[in-house]
Design a protein around this motif. Structure first.
Motif, PDB file in Angstrom:
ATOM      1  N   UNK A  35       0.743  -1.394   0.541  1.00  0.00           N
ATOM      2  CA  UNK A  35      -0.486   0.036  -0.090  1.00  0.00           C
ATOM      3  C   UNK A  35       0.536   1.636   0.172  1.00  0.00           C
ATOM      4  N   UNK A  36       1.784   1.550   0.907  1.00  0.00           N
ATOM      5  CA  UNK A  36       2.680   2.559   1.356  1.00  0.00           C
ATOM      6  C   UNK A  36       3.180   2.105  -0.363  1.00  0.00           C
ATOM      7  N   UNK A  37       3.536   1.668  -0.914  1.00  0.00           N
ATOM      8  CA  UNK A  37       4.811   1.567  -2.105  1.00  0.00           C
ATOM      9  C   UNK A  37       4.324   2.627  -3.574  1.00  0.00           C
ATOM     10  N   UNK A  38       3.041   1.627  -3.125  1.00  0.00           N
ATOM     11  CA  UNK A  38       1.635   1.995  -3.825  1.00  0.00           C
ATOM     12  C   UNK A  38       1.928   3.677  -4.198  1.00  0.00           C
ATOM     13  N   UNK A  39       1.559   4.478  -3.171  1.00  0.00           N
ATOM     14  CA  UNK A  39       2.107   6.083  -2.684  1.00  0.00           C
ATOM     15  C   UNK A  39       3.164   6.161  -3.079  1.00  0.00           C
ATOM     16  N   UNK A  40       4.359   6.020  -2.701  1.00  0.00           N
ATOM     17  CA  UNK A  40       5.745   6.179  -3.020  1.00  0.00           C
ATOM     18  C   UNK A  40       5.835   6.638  -4.799  1.00  0.00           C
ATOM     19  N   UNK A  41       5.674   5.650  -5.189  1.00  0.00           N
ATOM     20  CA  UNK A  41       5.963   5.662  -7.020  1.00  0.00           C
ATOM     21  C   UNK A  41       4.727   6.492  -6.985  1.00  0.00           C
ATOM     22  N   UNK A  42       3.507   6.084  -6.319  1.00  0.00           N
ATOM     23  CA  UNK A  42       2.845   8.029  -7.538  1.00  0.00           C
ATOM     24  C   UNK A  42       3.618   8.906  -7.493  1.00  0.00           C
ATOM     25  N   UNK A  43       4.209   9.244  -6.302  1.00  0.00           N
ATOM     26  CA  UNK A  43       4.653  10.256  -5.929  1.00  0.00           C
ATOM     27  C   UNK A  43       5.317  10.570  -6.780  1.00  0.00           C
ATOM     28  N   UNK A  44       7.029   9.530  -6.843  1.00  0.00           N
ATOM     29  CA  UNK A  44       7.989   9.829  -7.697  1.00  0.00           C
ATOM     30  C   UNK A  44       7.267   9.988  -8.936  1.00  0.00           C
ATOM     31  N   UNK A  45       6.017   9.523  -9.744  1.00  0.00           N
ATOM     32  CA  UNK A  45       5.828   9.825 -10.439  1.00  0.00           C
ATOM     33  C   UNK A  45       5.963  10.986 -11.613  1.00  0.00           C
ATOM     34  N   UNK A  46       4.809  11.416 -10.117  1.00  0.00           N
ATOM     35  CA  UNK A  46       3.965  13.167 -10.544  1.00  0.00           C
ATOM     36  C   UNK A  46       5.127  13.966 -10.299  1.00  0.00           C
ATOM     37  N   UNK A  47       6.835  13.654  -9.548  1.00  0.00           N
ATOM     38  CA  UNK A  47       7.771  14.895  -8.915  1.00  0.00           C
ATOM     39  C   UNK A  47       8.600  14.628 -10.789  1.00  0.00           C
TER      40      UNK A  47
END
Length: 367
Positions: free
Chosen positions: A112-124
């Motif tokens: 669950x947290x990995x999904x959030x981190x991946x989304x954050x990095x894509x947006x960055x």
């Protein structure tokens, strides 16, 4: 202006009258989303349409009933759908990143947290996350409303402040067929206005969209259900500020993020039935102890989310179990001092610690 927006696109929004995937609509929505990004917001897309696209490519007229055929159709359609999104966003100056999810990804806290981190990095990296249910491996998830619920879960985990659900109707309609412009609470009357539907291309109805709106509101996220075929629907709402569709007011966040995950995002793997004394204790913000457990249901391991059922057979809470179902079958009703004798080892005093326990709505008690 909204900082981070999740846009859910329904299958029937991007379907043409002849039931094929309408590339022009996909292109238009991608162009509008790019304009919203240019205006200063981050955009995450949750898209349906993989199965519909696959049916079109395979020239299949009816949705397959066989699960393997359905999964194969989704695999073919998803590849084509992503190619279109990638092509159209690239023309607008943005890359895309595909994320395919199942309920299991939300059940496991680390994933669950990995999904959030991946989304954050894509947006960055200024890339647009394109998210869909992983229909090629899921079985239970290929059912009515998955991507409606998925969009609300993604909105919560990503920290979005706006969820837009695009469908083929103008919003939630009242008894006279007029659009309800604003909803601040999903009352029984509002819930009755939703009509379940199913078609060969899509699998959602207004009832699943209302549930998604409810989840978003609980997380403090404003939600809008609007017609995706309305001209310039995204830019009108998010840049010009036009009020379209039905707006669901964001509520106060009742729980911290971890407790929202326990209560709403993860799927319980079992249940603990407790006595009145244990019920009174957790209502006083205390942990659940083994001495108050009457019976255990399901097959789960330590760290799984479980339901907590009271002496009136009502689910009153959810929490993270410190013991497996097999271990709890041995220690239910026991004092902590007896754990080593029953299990052959010592363990935590609490079966569910108060920090990992959530009292559900409709129960007036502290958390």
């Amino acid at each position: 202006m909204y900082k981070r927006i999740v846009i859910k696109i329904g299958t029937k929004v991007i379907a043409s009258p002849d039931r094929n995937l309408d590339k022009d609509i996909v292109k238009d929505l991608a162009s509008q989303a790019a304009a919203v990004i240019n205006n200063g917001s981050e955009v995450i897309m949750v898209t349906s349409g993989a199965i519909g696209a696959g049916l079109s490519l395979l020239n299949i007229k009816k949705r397959p009933r066989d699960i393997s055929d359905l999964q194969a159709t989704a695999a073919i359609g998803q590849n084509y759908l992503m190619r279109l999104y990638g092509e159209f966003f690239k023309k607008a100056g943005y890359l895309t990143g595909q994320i395919l999810l199942t309920q299991e990804d939300f059940d496991d806290r680390t994933r669950f947290l990995n999904i959030r981190h991946t989304i954050d990095r894509l947006l960055r990296h200024k890339a647009v996350p394109i998210i869909n249910e992983n229909d090629t491996v899921a079985t239970e998830e290929i059912r009515c409303g998955d991507n409606d619920r998925l969009s609300s879960l993604v909105a919560d985990l990503s920290g979005a402040d706006k969820l837009i659900i695009l469908t083929d109707v103008d919003g939630l309609l009242d008894e006279d067929g007029s659009v309800i412009g604003y909803v601040d609470d999903i009352t029984p009357r509002i819930a009755k206005l939703a009509v379940k539907s199913r078609c060969d291309l899509g699998t959602g109805g207004m009832s699943t969209k209302l549930e998604a709106a409810r989840l978003a509101m609980r997380a403090g996220i404003e939600c809008v259900i609007a017609n995706g075929k309305e001209r310039n629907v995204l830019t009108r709402m998010l840049i010009k500020g036009d009020r379209l569709g039905t707006i669901f007011k964001s509520g106060a966040r009742r729980f911290i993020a971890k407790k929202r995950w326990i209560a709403y995002s993860s799927k319980p793997k079992g249940a603990l039935f407790i006595d009145k004394g244990a019920k009174d204790a957790i209502f006083k913000n205390k942990s659940l102890l083994a001495s108050g457990i009457v019976s255990v249901e399901g097959d789960f391991v330590a760290c799984d989310v479980i339901k907590i059922i009271d002496d009136e057979k009502k689910e009153i809470a959810r929490g993270i179990a410190n013991y497996s179902s097999r271990e709890l079958a041995e220690i239910k009703g026991l004092k902590t001092a007896k754990f080593k004798e029953a299990l052959g080892r010592e363990g935590p005093d609490e079966v569910v610690h108060k920090n990992n326990l959530v009292i559900l709505e409709n129960h007036s008690c502290p958390n």
